[in-house]
Motif scaffolding. Structure first.
Motif, short mmCIF file in Angstrom:
data_model
loop_
_atom_site.label_atom_id
_atom_site.label_comp_id
_atom_site.label_asym_id
_atom_site.label_seq_id
_atom_site.Cartn_x
_atom_site.Cartn_y
_atom_site.Cartn_z
N PHE A 1 -23.70 11.38 31.10
CA PHE A 1 -22.79 12.25 30.94
C PHE A 1 -22.54 12.91 29.42
O PHE A 1 -22.66 13.88 29.72
N ARG B 1 -24.96 15.08 29.29
CA ARG B 1 -25.21 16.64 29.81
C ARG B 1 -24.36 17.23 29.04
O ARG B 1 -24.06 18.40 29.64
N ARG B 2 -22.71 16.91 28.45
CA ARG B 2 -21.98 17.50 28.16
C ARG B 2 -22.49 18.00 26.88
O ARG B 2 -21.82 19.25 26.08
N ILE C 1 -17.62 25.81 34.37
CA ILE C 1 -17.14 24.78 34.99
C ILE C 1 -17.44 23.54 34.89
O ILE C 1 -15.88 22.78 34.80
N THR C 2 -17.97 23.06 33.67
CA THR C 2 -18.18 22.37 33.19
C THR C 2 -16.63 21.25 32.00
O THR C 2 -16.73 20.35 32.15
N TRP C 3 -16.50 22.62 31.71
CA TRP C 3 -15.72 22.64 30.74
C TRP C 3 -13.65 22.48 31.29
O TRP C 3 -12.73 22.60 30.51
N GLY C 4 -13.69 22.45 32.78
CA GLY C 4 -12.32 22.90 32.95
C GLY C 4 -11.75 23.57 33.01
O GLY C 4 -10.48 24.35 33.33
N THR D 1 -13.06 27.57 34.18
CA THR D 1 -12.67 28.13 35.44
C THR D 1 -12.43 27.56 36.30
O THR D 1 -13.67 26.06 36.80
N ILE D 2 -11.12 27.45 36.66
CA ILE D 2 -11.50 26.26 38.50
C ILE D 2 -11.41 27.07 39.84
O ILE D 2 -11.78 26.68 40.31
N GLN E 1 -13.04 31.62 39.16
CA GLN E 1 -14.39 31.86 39.50
C GLN E 1 -15.50 32.65 39.46
O GLN E 1 -15.98 33.31 38.69
N ILE F 1 -19.90 12.86 37.55
CA ILE F 1 -20.11 14.68 38.09
C ILE F 1 -20.57 15.34 37.32
O ILE F 1 -21.51 16.46 37.69
N ALA F 2 -21.38 14.95 36.14
CA ALA F 2 -22.29 15.79 34.94
C ALA F 2 -23.18 16.58 35.85
O ALA F 2 -23.99 16.95 35.13
N THR G 1 -16.01 22.70 45.06
CA THR G 1 -16.20 23.28 44.11
C THR G 1 -14.53 23.42 42.80
O THR G 1 -14.78 23.05 41.73
N LYS G 2 -14.39 23.52 43.58
CA LYS G 2 -12.90 23.70 42.56
C LYS G 2 -12.22 22.61 42.62
O LYS G 2 -11.56 22.31 41.05
N ALA H 1 -14.59 20.91 39.34
CA ALA H 1 -13.41 21.53 38.33
C ALA H 1 -12.61 21.73 37.63
O ALA H 1 -12.61 20.76 36.88
N GLU H 2 -11.88 20.70 38.45
CA GLU H 2 -10.51 20.21 38.37
C GLU H 2 -10.78 18.89 37.93
O GLU H 2 -10.56 18.44 36.86
N ASN I 1 -13.86 18.02 36.89
CA ASN I 1 -14.36 18.01 35.22
C ASN I 1 -13.40 17.89 33.81
O ASN I 1 -13.41 17.37 33.18
N LYS I 2 -12.32 19.35 34.24
CA LYS I 2 -11.23 18.96 33.08
C LYS I 2 -10.91 17.13 33.43
O LYS I 2 -10.52 16.95 31.95
N VAL J 1 -12.04 14.51 33.39
CA VAL J 1 -12.98 14.05 32.99
C VAL J 1 -13.14 13.55 31.52
O VAL J 1 -13.07 12.91 30.48
N ASN J 2 -13.13 15.15 31.53
CA ASN J 2 -13.48 15.70 29.96
C ASN J 2 -12.02 14.96 28.55
O ASN J 2 -12.87 14.38 27.93
#
Lengths: 205, 249
Positions: A9, A12-13, A168-171, A173-174, A179, B208-209, B228-229, B232-233, B235-236, B238-239
């Motif tokens: 994780f 990847r980040r 997307i990875t950083w949340g 664009t959801i 997107q 998820i990564a 996908t939505k 992405a949600e 991802n937020k 988890v971060n």
């Protein structure tokens, strides 16, 4: 639950961040700096002198350029290994872009290795660093010129499309609409960088 | 119209250990066939296109209304349910293969256990069993119910897994659908009590990564689950939980 292996994780980040900062930012800066060539060899060479004269330049390069690129590239190869291209079966635009992201990543990495060797490491060895004339001379070889064009196009696409994944990875664009907007923005970034990079190259040819 | 035929090319396999092979069948055309009813014709008269007697083709099915996911297979190279694949829509030249990302049991029958293992890994349920009556759960906002409903439509068919380039034998990725289910159970007020555990699993190996943003999952999902939505949600989430959580250590 504390025993889970979260190593992938964080790698990847880190891979995601390094692609934009510092590598993406450096790519844009690099195209910009090289555009000084439009004012002629003297101006360009004086800029090179300026950068080479910066304090701790080698350390800055190693920490902010070489290590991030090496990490992003090597870990990128591992990411490619964990995937399976399926664009011929599922012909969606995003799926093609997924494949292209990996192809351009390989090309850009190989190009950067050559480029860093030819314009930096060889200079460190011989003591004679890069100049307008040196770049101009090497670009007279059509194979090298073609490799530069391919390298610039690949790196530009890879950064633009990489931004789509980054958002997307950083949340950021959801939703689907967001997107979609992001994907248009990212295509424009890719196209813009390609033109920018090729323009900088053109002043040497 | 009487001599119109349906031609089938089917990838067959005796058992999990044996080599796959192709066999062709010809079934007389009648209007209104779907892939299941064509396979039933073969079952009734297991003779291949060369006229040789063969074993009937094995497949799985259950609901016959695209709600259970059991009959998922590759039809003309694309993953989908056999019950909702109508011959009148897809044409009379048909290729059938088992899904490639799951081990084949026999012919078109695959073992989708990997998906259920992944659901177990992410705690895709709401643990409420205790030694005493825990009472009613908290109320849930209708908006959250709506979002949850869209995720609850997942029938674990495996379409997203099959189409995902990151879910394969040389990757540990849990796959799109099991990861998206985390959102469903974290959204629920009682389920949210195990939110941290689920997010930690998504930060772990195969989490998820490892998504590659090819987005085939959402395109191939027959139930229109907003995968996908949701990812992405997540991802937020988890971060925020994982990375900002480091600051609390």
């Amino acid at each position: 639950m504390a025993t889970k292996n979260m190593y992938t994780f964080f790698l990847r980040r880190l891979h995601s961040i390094t692609g934009v900062l510092p590598i993406g930012a450096f790519l844009a800066e690099h195209f910009f700096t090289n555009s000084f060539a439009m004012f002629g060899p003297e101006v360009y060479n004086s800029k090179v002198e300026f950068f080479m004269g910066l304090p701790y330049i080698l350390m800055i390069e190693i920490a902010l350029i070489w290590i991030p690129i090496l990490f992003h590239g090597v870990y990128g190869f591992y990411i490619i290994y964990t995937g399976d291209a399926s664009a011929f079966r599922y012909r969606f635009a995003r799926n093609w872009m997924y494949v292209l992201q990996r192809v351009t990543g390989i090309i850009a990495f190989l190009f950067i290795c050559y480029h860093v060797y030819a314009t930096r490491i060889s200079g460190l060895v011989t003591g004679q660093h890069v100049s307008f004339e040196l770049v101009q001379r090497s670009l007279q070889n059509p194979a090298i010129l073609a490799f530069y064009i391919l390298g610039i196009v690949s790196a530009s696409y890879h950064l633009g499309n990489g931004l789509f994944g980054f958002f997307i990875t950083w949340g950021i664009t959801i939703g689907e609409k967001t997107q979609k907007v992001a994907s248009v923005f990212c295509v424009l970034v890719s196209a813009g960088l390609t033109v920018f990079g090729l323009a900088a190259l053109s002043y040497f040819v | 119209m009487g001599d119109k035929n349906i031609r089938l090319k089917i990838k067959r396999q005796e058992n999990a250990a044996s080599e796959p092979y192709w066999e062709e069948f010809v079934v007389p055309y009648t209007p209104g066939h779907n892939i299941i009813s064509v396979l039933m014709e073969i079952q009734r008269n297991p003779v291949n296109s060369k006229g040789d007697k063969t074993t009937p083709v094995v497949w799985e099915c259950n609901c016959l209304e695209e709600i259970c996911g059991a009959c998922t297979m590759l039809i003309n190279g694309q993953v989908r349910q056999a019950c909702s694949a109508l011959v009148d829509t897809i044409g009379t030249d048909i290729t059938l293969e088992p899904m490639s990302k799951f081990p084949t049991v026999r012919d078109l029958h695959v073992d989708r256990q990997a998906m259920f293992e992944a659901l177990k890994k992410v705690t895709a349920w709401i643990p409420i069993d205790g030694t005493y009556d825990m009472g009613e759960g908290p109320r849930m906002a209708p908006k959250d119910q709506e979002e949850g409903y869209r995720l609850a439509k997942c029938m674990t068919c495996g379409c997203c897994m099959e189409a995902c380039p990151q879910f394969n034998s040389h990757s540990t990725f849990l796959g799109p659908s099991p990861i998206a289910q985390v959102r469903l159970f974290n959204l629920h007020p009682t389920g949210a009590m195990h939110r941290r555990d689920r997010l930690e699993t998504l930060m772990g190996e195969g989490g998820i990564a490892q998504c590659g943003n090819a987005q085939n999952c959402v395109r191939m999902c027959p139930k229109e689950v907003p995968i996908t939505k949701t990812l992405a949600e997540l991802n937020k989430d988890v971060n925020r939980y994982g990375i900002l959580g480091l600051l609390k250590k």
